[in-house]
Design a protein around this motif. Structure first.
Motif, mmCIF file in Angstrom:
data_model
loop_
_atom_site.group_PDB
_atom_site.id
_atom_site.type_symbol
_atom_site.label_atom_id
_atom_site.label_comp_id
_atom_site.label_asym_id
_atom_site.label_seq_id
_atom_site.Cartn_x
_atom_site.Cartn_y
_atom_site.Cartn_z
ATOM 1 N N PRO A 44 17.273 1.506 -2.042
ATOM 2 C CA PRO A 44 16.542 0.812 -0.962
ATOM 3 C C PRO A 44 17.165 -0.560 -0.689
ATOM 4 N N PRO A 46 16.168 -3.396 0.800
ATOM 5 C CA PRO A 46 15.467 -4.642 0.451
ATOM 6 C C PRO A 46 15.432 -4.882 -1.062
ATOM 7 N N VAL A 85 12.164 2.793 7.669
ATOM 8 C CA VAL A 85 13.089 2.445 6.598
ATOM 9 C C VAL A 85 14.511 2.748 7.054
ATOM 10 N N ASN A 86 15.375 1.769 6.806
ATOM 11 C CA ASN A 86 16.795 1.876 7.110
ATOM 12 C C ASN A 86 17.495 2.316 5.837
ATOM 13 N N TYR A 92 17.778 6.302 9.768
ATOM 14 C CA TYR A 92 16.577 5.496 9.979
ATOM 15 C C TYR A 92 15.406 6.465 9.981
ATOM 16 N N ASP A 155 7.436 2.386 3.189
ATOM 17 C CA ASP A 155 8.386 1.776 2.244
ATOM 18 C C ASP A 155 9.158 2.909 1.564
ATOM 19 N N ASP A 253 4.407 -4.178 8.973
ATOM 20 C CA ASP A 253 5.288 -3.316 8.178
ATOM 21 C C ASP A 253 5.909 -4.195 7.098
ATOM 22 N N LYS A 255 8.214 -4.466 3.240
ATOM 23 C CA LYS A 255 9.193 -3.828 2.366
ATOM 24 C C LYS A 255 9.140 -4.507 1.008
ATOM 25 N N ASP A 318 12.612 -3.742 8.956
ATOM 26 C CA ASP A 318 13.251 -3.596 7.647
ATOM 27 C C ASP A 318 14.229 -4.746 7.467
#
Ligand SMILES: *[C@@H]1O[C@H](CO)[C@@H](O)[C@H](O)[C@H]1NC(C)=O
Ligand SMILES: *[C@@H]1O[C@H](CO)[C@@H](O)[C@H](O)[C@H]1NC(C)=O
Ligand SMILES: *[C@@H]1O[C@H](CO)[C@@H](O)[C@H](O)[C@H]1NC(C)=O
Ligand SMILES: *[C@@H]1O[C@H](CO)[C@@H](O)[C@H](O)[C@H]1NC(C)=O
Ligand SMILES: *[C@@H]1O[C@H](CO)[C@@H](O)[C@H](O)[C@H]1NC(C)=O
Ligand SMILES: *[C@@H]1O[C@H](CO)[C@@H](O)[C@H](O)[C@H]1NC(C)=O
Ligand SMILES: *[C@@H]1O[C@H](CO)[C@@H](O)[C@H](O)[C@H]1NC(C)=O
Ligand SMILES: *[C@@H]1O[C@H](CO)[C@@H](O)[C@H](O)[C@H]1NC(C)=O
Ligand SMILES: *[C@@H]1O[C@H](CO)[C@@H](O)[C@H](O)[C@H]1NC(C)=O
Length: 352
Positions: A44, A46, A85-86, A92, A155, A253, A255, A318
């Motif tokens: 992930p 982030p 989420v990227n 995506y 997330d 939203d 993260k 994100d």
């Protein structure tokens, strides 16, 4: 039968509690020869680079200049996108809602059964787009007629996507789900007697933080807890509910970032959102927020609007570190959505 049941039991890697049965996604595949996810699944963004993201975020100010590094039109009717989420800019995954009947207010100051409007109707989806914004697949996560049809912020923890499916009205009910990003099959984790519209997963503590309507409070959950598996009523008992002490923006939203040394190793998330004040001024921004107390630790207003005039922070968001620089991702418009990717100009003046 609406959803076929697959394997009876599965294990959540970070703990050992027996998960509810996997529910098969109602999936439409648009690119049959393209994998939903790159293999191995990306970490992930982030959480992988949270210390650098926090350090860079905390150098920015109100007068930071933002450079639009990418703009990608997402194919198809995206309904109302709510969470995103990227995955390394290769995929995506977007939580989207399509409404088949709009909610209607019960009237000024009229509250019936704790809420202020009719249930409306619709579907919650997860759509997967490739790097060019072409749709790979779309999974409907709700059954026709379900009263809980609204997906909120989402997330990704490196293994699962976490989401909430709720009634689309305040102070009602919600279900926390976790989705396998390789198949889009999902599990109902637990049910709660409040609206939930945002979620992050802390893998280190195996806790979830969820936000209710307007992110007015945060509810935390211990995934290792027996209370989640065996609710005494139809609804589970959370670890804690705290009041959000800030009213400048309502988060849409979030993260999960990590347990940062900058904040005495407290767990923090980055959240994006906006609020319209009684004088009709709308303010949008992004903040670093303590996942348990909702105390904002660092906040930045963002004035950007989409080409269609929507405030950039209205819905999905994100963050990631790309080639050493923090990038913010936004998907503000409904139905005909465009991804906006920004980087702060490094020598922006730091002003007040
Ligand atoms: C749509 O919602 C309205 C209330 O806002 C309700 O009166 C109507 O019956 C609903 N229509 C359908 C088709 O469910
Ligand atoms: C309020 O709740 C009661 C009891 O569950 C139900 O019979 C009634 O239809 C509800 N009213 C509305 C407007 O949803
Ligand atoms: C939420 O709804 C319940 C009934 O469903 C009610 O008892 C409670 O007062 C409501 N809370 C708020 C903040 O409106
Ligand atoms: C599957 O999703 C489509 C929308 O994508 C919906 O029209 C259909 O009713 C859903 N089917 C079931 C069985 O949920
Ligand atoms: C899963 O939760 C949804 C609400 O999001 C509900 O409509 C559905 O009935 C639940 N399915 C099972 C098998 O519990
Ligand atoms: C959280 O929000 C709900 C309304 O949705 C409210 O009933 C409850 O009192 C709030 N809890 C705290 C601790 O603020
Ligand atoms: C805000 O906008 C609404 C409609 O868009 C209008 O009715 C209201 O008077 C405005 N309020 C103020 C304080 O300008
Ligand atoms: C990262 O930098 C390298 C070398 O400058 C460049 O080739 C690459 O395209 C950059 N990656 C991204 C995602 O911008
Ligand atoms: C989306 O917007 C673009 C640019 O405004 C337009 O060319 C395109 O036709 C729109 N597509 C849909 C499906 O509305």
């Amino acid at each position: 039968m609406l959803f076929s049941r697959r394997t009876g039991l599965a294990l959540l890697s970070a703990s050992c509690w027996l998960m509810p049965s996997a529910l098969a996604a109602n999936i439409t595949v648009y690119q049959p020869n393209v994998a939903l996810l790159p293999s191995p699944p990306p970490a992930p963004g982030p959480a992988k680079d949270f210390e650098a993201i926090i350090e860079q975020f905390n150098r920015l100010g109100r007068s930071t200049v933002w450079n639009l590094v990418k703009k990608i039109r997402f194919e198809g009717d995206s309904g109302e996108p709510e969470g995103m989420v990227n995955l390394g800019e290769e995929r995506y995954i977007v939580g989207e809602n399509h409404y088949t009947n709009v909610t209607a207010s019960y009237g000024k100051n009229v509250i019936i059964n704790g809420t202020d409007r009719t249930p409306g109707a619709g579907y919650a989806h997860l759509a997967v787009y490739d790097a060019q914004g072409k749709r790979i697949a779309d999974a409907t996560l709700t059954a026709p007629g379900a009263i809980q049809y609204h997906i909120g912020g989402i997330d990704y923890d490196g293994e699962r996507i976490w989401a909430t499916i709720a009634q689309y009205r305040p102070n009602t009910t919600a279900t926390i789900i976790s989705v396998d990003p390789f198949t889009l099959n999902y599990q109902n984790i637990t049910s709660y007697n409040d609206h939930l519209g945002g979620i992050v997963h802390d893998k280190q503590t195996n806790q979830l933080s969820t936000l209710n309507w307007g992110a007015r409070n945060a509810t935390t959950w211990n995934l290792n807890s027996g209370a989640l598996r065996h609710p005494s009523s139809g609804f589970s008992q959370p670890l804690a509910v705290v009041r959000n002490p800030t009213f400048f923006i309502d988060y849409q939203d979030c993260k999960f970032l990590g347990h940062s040394r900058v904040y005495d190793y407290r767990a923090v998330m980055m959240c994006s959102g906006l609020a319209t004040y009684p004088n009709n001024v709308t303010v949008g921004g992004v903040g670093i927020v303590d996942t348990e107390t909702m105390v904002p630790l660092s906040e930045l207003p963002l004035p950007m609007v989409s080409d269609l005039g929507m405030p950039i922070t209205v819905n999905p968001f994100d963050v990631a570190l790309v080639n050493g620089t923090m990038r913010l991702y936004f998907l503000p418009d409904q139905h005909n959505s465009t991804l906006y990717v920004y980087e702060p100009v490094q020598d922006s003046p730091y002003e007040y």
